[in-house]
Enzyme design. Structure first.
Site, mmCIF file in Angstrom:
data_model
loop_
_atom_site.group_PDB
_atom_site.id
_atom_site.type_symbol
_atom_site.label_atom_id
_atom_site.label_comp_id
_atom_site.label_asym_id
_atom_site.label_seq_id
_atom_site.Cartn_x
_atom_site.Cartn_y
_atom_site.Cartn_z
ATOM 1 C CG MET A 182 -1.646 -1.286 1.468
ATOM 2 S SD MET A 182 -2.684 -1.796 0.105
ATOM 3 C CE MET A 182 -3.078 -3.451 0.606
ATOM 4 C CB CYS A 183 2.358 3.291 -1.907
ATOM 5 S SG CYS A 183 3.464 1.893 -1.689
#
Length: 406
Positions: A1-2
């Site tokens: 996730m980013c």
């Protein structure tokens, strides 16, 4: 996730990203010099061997240590790229170029954002994307990219070998497809609703990406400088009162714990003016880390290391030990005040672009963490049992794998 953010403004441009991955996965900031290669040279990426380019550009790459590719970076021409895991309806390929491979290849071979975009598209079509990208568990996904330089910004989204891109002046991207039938170009040349066709709703929802994208999008219109970007990368959702005592997948500054398995493991900001000014943590947990300055072209200075230098991982692990010590505690306002004062002093001097500033920042950071490490033990540890047990397990695994005490 980013989460990745980019914006163009008169005379300068800004790029920023938080890389959210397994909390036990070291991520290092490495400088790779420009290089020429033989015409018959082959390149070993994470899972595939492909033909090497005749020349590769100098770049700074933030890279999980077990992978060839990187999460984010900038090259000597001011091309910046960040990638995001996106969840699509198709079956993910078990082997191919990872999104991080494609990111590094775009930086190595692209002297402008349009050229880097086309490099990624060409290699995606030729080799496909795929392969496990999970550090301590199997994790497959497709990718999106924010690709920019001083004059151009593109969001490129993919599903298998399909792609669409859109040119923008400001953009933030997260772990979900966002381009519908409003893209500038599509594979095959015929516009269609890319998001509607390819977005997988379940994983996209539980990634927390909608909440994070909303927060970054709301900030995007008011970002003016590096300080604004630092605040965004350190942002927690309103219902996260004590980030070191609770997990949150829905905050740009992501905290693992309990049922949340990802954590912000590295953060990067790039200001593109006449020079390429970089600010980076070289460590996890930006809300309790310091963004240190490094001018592209200067000799590598912590947290930037020469490619292959074992000191890079040692640096990350040393700072991670402080983060693990802080878990379950509420740090006093004095901690954040000292952090902000150090960063403000560095920011005031950064126009001088001297290597001495980076060296001094590294030393002042070391002294800062030594002082606060001695103070942490006097602060009580609180938190839900499931949250604290999660970190006990992570500490044991990281200590065992690296033969260190955590």
């Amino acid at each position: 996730m980013c989460d990745t953010i980019g914006l163009l403004s008169p005379g300068r441009a800004f790029f920023a990203k938080n890389s959210d991955r397994s909390p036990n996965e070291p991520q290092v900031a490495e400088f790779f010099p420009a290089a020429d290669h033989p015409s018959d040279a082959m390149l070993e990426t994470t899972y595939l061997s492909i033909k090497q380019a005749g020349h590769t550009h100098a770049l700074l790459l933030s890279r999980p240590t077990w992978l060839w590719g990187g999460e984010m970076g900038v090259n000597e021409f001011g091309v910046c790229i960040g990638n995001e895991a996106v969840f699509t309806k198709g079956k993910y390929a078990k082997i191919g170029l990872t999104g991080m491979d494609l990111l590094r290849l775009g930086l190595e071979r692209g002297s402008s954002a349009p050229e880097a975009r086309d490099v990624i598209i060409r290699l995606l079509e030729e080799h496909g994307q795929g392969g496990n990208c999970g550090f301590d568990h199997a994790f497959f996904y497709d990718n999106s990219f924010l690709i920019m330089d001083r004059e151009h910004l593109f969001v490129l989204e993919t599903a298998g070998r399909e792609w669409v891109y859109k040119q923008m002046d400001r953009a933030s991207i997260s772990n979900r497809l966002s381009i519908g039938n409003d893209g500038n170009a599509y594979r095959g040349g015929v516009p269609f609703d890319f998001k509607k066709k390819h977005l997988e709703p379940l994983y996209s929802h539980f990634s927390g990406s909608a909440h994070r994208l909303q927060q970054s999008g709301e900030c995007l219109a008011t970002i003016r400088d590096v300080s604004d970007l630092k605040r965004l990368l350190r942002m927690h959702r309103a219902d996260v009162n004590d980030p070191l005592k609770q997990g949150s997948v829905a905050s740009p500054c992501m905290h693992a714990g309990g049922i949340v398995g990802d954590h912000t493991t590295a953060s990067l900001i790039v200001e593109l003016g006449e020079q390429i000014q970089v600010w980076l943590t070289g460590s996890s947990t930006p809300c309790i880390s310091l963004f240190k300055p490094w001018l592209f072209g200067n000799a590598p200075t912590a947290p930037v290391f020469a490619a292959g230098d074992p000191g890079a991982e040692a640096y990350w692990l040393k700072h991670e030990a402080f983060h693990r010590q802080a878990i379950g505690r509420v740090l006093p306002a004095e901690f954040y005040g000292e952090r902000d004062a150090l960063e403000a002093a560095w920011l005031a001097e950064v126009g001088q672009a001297s290597p001495q500033l980076s060296n001094r920042a590294a030393k002042e950071e070391t002294a800062f963490y030594e002082r606060w490490s001695n103070k942490l033990n006097s602060l009580p540890i609180r938190g839900k049992r499931s949250f604290l047990r999660y970190w006990q397990r992570k500490n044991a695994a990281l200590g065992s794998a690296r033969n260190i005490d955590m």
